[in-house]
Write an enzyme that holds these catalytic residues in place. Structure first.
Site, PDB file in Angstrom:
ATOM      1  N   CYS A 249       1.758 -23.335  21.888  1.00 12.23           N
ATOM      2  CA  CYS A 249       2.085 -21.912  21.869  1.00 12.23           C
ATOM      3  C   CYS A 249       3.412 -21.644  21.145  1.00 12.23           C
ATOM      4  CB  CYS A 249       2.072 -21.329  23.283  1.00 12.23           C
ATOM      5  SG  CYS A 249       1.988 -19.523  23.308  1.00 12.23           S
TER       6      CYS A 249
ATOM      7  N   HIS B  50      -3.336 -22.039  24.830  1.00 10.13           N
ATOM      8  CA  HIS B  50      -3.044 -22.764  26.067  1.00 10.13           C
ATOM      9  C   HIS B  50      -4.312 -23.395  26.623  1.00 10.13           C
ATOM     10  CE1 HIS B  50       1.142 -21.459  26.730  1.00 10.13           C
ATOM     11  NE2 HIS B  50       0.776 -20.298  26.240  1.00 10.13           N
TER      12      HIS B  50
ATOM     13  N   GLU C  62      -4.406 -25.880  28.279  1.00 11.76           N
ATOM     14  CA  GLU C  62      -4.048 -26.461  29.583  1.00 11.76           C
ATOM     15  C   GLU C  62      -4.117 -25.449  30.723  1.00 11.76           C
ATOM     16  OE1 GLU C  62      -0.231 -24.492  28.387  1.00 11.76           O
ATOM     17  OE2 GLU C  62      -1.911 -25.463  27.377  1.00 11.76           O
TER      18      GLU C  62
END
Length: 305
Positions: free
Chosen positions: A142, A235, A237
């Protein structure tokens, strides 16, 4: 194979409830295995949440990983207890003499600032330069992806009129790359950002390779130096409820935050999120560890760089 984590790290208990196998340092030292050393520079405000998100994905690799958390000397987090930082994080100055097989640099809530206006920019530049000689492969996420592209290759970032917020389909530009091993033709990635890097700037730089992009959210993944640097604008994750928490946090506070795109069932925030990115997130981190860390890093870690 489990991850080696600092003793008493909160993520250990959180992930054990998900039946994810993690191992603290005390037990890990009884195994005669040379683990891959992964440093995580966590710039996100909610440290424990980000630690847990990343550990959850890294735990799926069959290789043993030793995780070390890095912090900046020039910045004191406001949203994480100082006791947590002192117990589980080390200053870059302490870690700079070590070498690591892999490194992850997270996003940070400073997108509206020019890079040079960020209070810790000088220290971050030092870390980016250090990674070239002390890390086999660095994964930038990011805002860190934007910062890394700017520092290493002069790629500018541009402010967005409205937050890029939601779950966006990504198209593989280099489908046979090992980073996409096992991927479907289209995969989904959470985005939560107020700025962007642009396709034309990436394509104009011969050292960069555009790996994935989206018609809606633009540049998705960029690679450099044969995978020694990988830049992810979103993202992967994120946990299932992260965008929901961000949306409710900012609702009525900011006027530039839309309903997360392609996220809630029937586009209704009263409904739970529809999770469409987790399998590819696991594949991505597995592939990164396998093909760009494990199969690339030297057996003797001192030979890195």
């Amino acid at each position: 194979m489990p991850l080696r984590l600092p003793d008493r790290l909160p993520a250990i208990d959180l992930l054990k409830h998900e039946n994810i196998f993690v191992m603290d340092d005390t037990r890990a030292h009884s195994q005669d295995i040379r683990p891959l050393r992964i440093a995580i520079l966590n710039l996100m405000p909610l440290k424990v949440t980000t630690e847990t998100d990343l550990v959850r994905l890294l735990s799926n690799t069959p290789l043993q990983l030793e995780i070390s958390f890095m912090k900046l000397h020039s910045h004191t987090p406001k949203n994480t207890p100082i006791e947590h930082m002192m117990m589980f994080y080390k200053d870059f100055e302490i870690m700079r003499h070590e070498k690591y097989d892999g490194m992850i640099v997270t996003g940070a809530p400073v997108e509206m600032l020019d890079f040079e206006q960020v209070a810790y920019w000088d220290e971050l530049k030092d870390i980016f330069a250090w990674s070239r000689t002390h890390v086999t492969s660095t994964l930038y996420i990011c805002w860190a992806a934007q910062a890394g592209l700017y520092y290493h290759y002069g790629i500018p970032k541009y402010p967005l009129a409205e937050k890029m917020f939601g779950i966006f389909p990504q198209r593989k530009v280099v489908p046979l790359s090992p980073i996409f091993r096992g991927f479907d033709d289209i995969f989904y990635m959470p985005q939560s950002r107020h700025s962007e890097v642009r396709r034309e700037d990436i394509l104009a730089c011969p050292e960069l390779e555009l790996m994935a992009e989206s018609e809606q959210s633009g540049v998705g993944i960029v690679m450099a130096r044969g995978g020694r640097e990988i830049f992810v604008t979103g993202h992967l994750e994120y946990a299932p409820d992260t965008l929901d928490r961000e949306y409710r946090r900012d609702l009525g506070v900011r006027d530039d935050v839309p309903l997360p795109y392609n996220y809630y069932r029937d586009n209704d925030p009263a409904q739970p999120p529809l999770v469409t990115w987790r399998s590819h997130a696991n594949l991505f981190y597995n592939n990164w560890v396998n093909y760009y860390v494990y199969q690339t890093t030297p057996f003797n870690i001192d030979d890195i760089g």
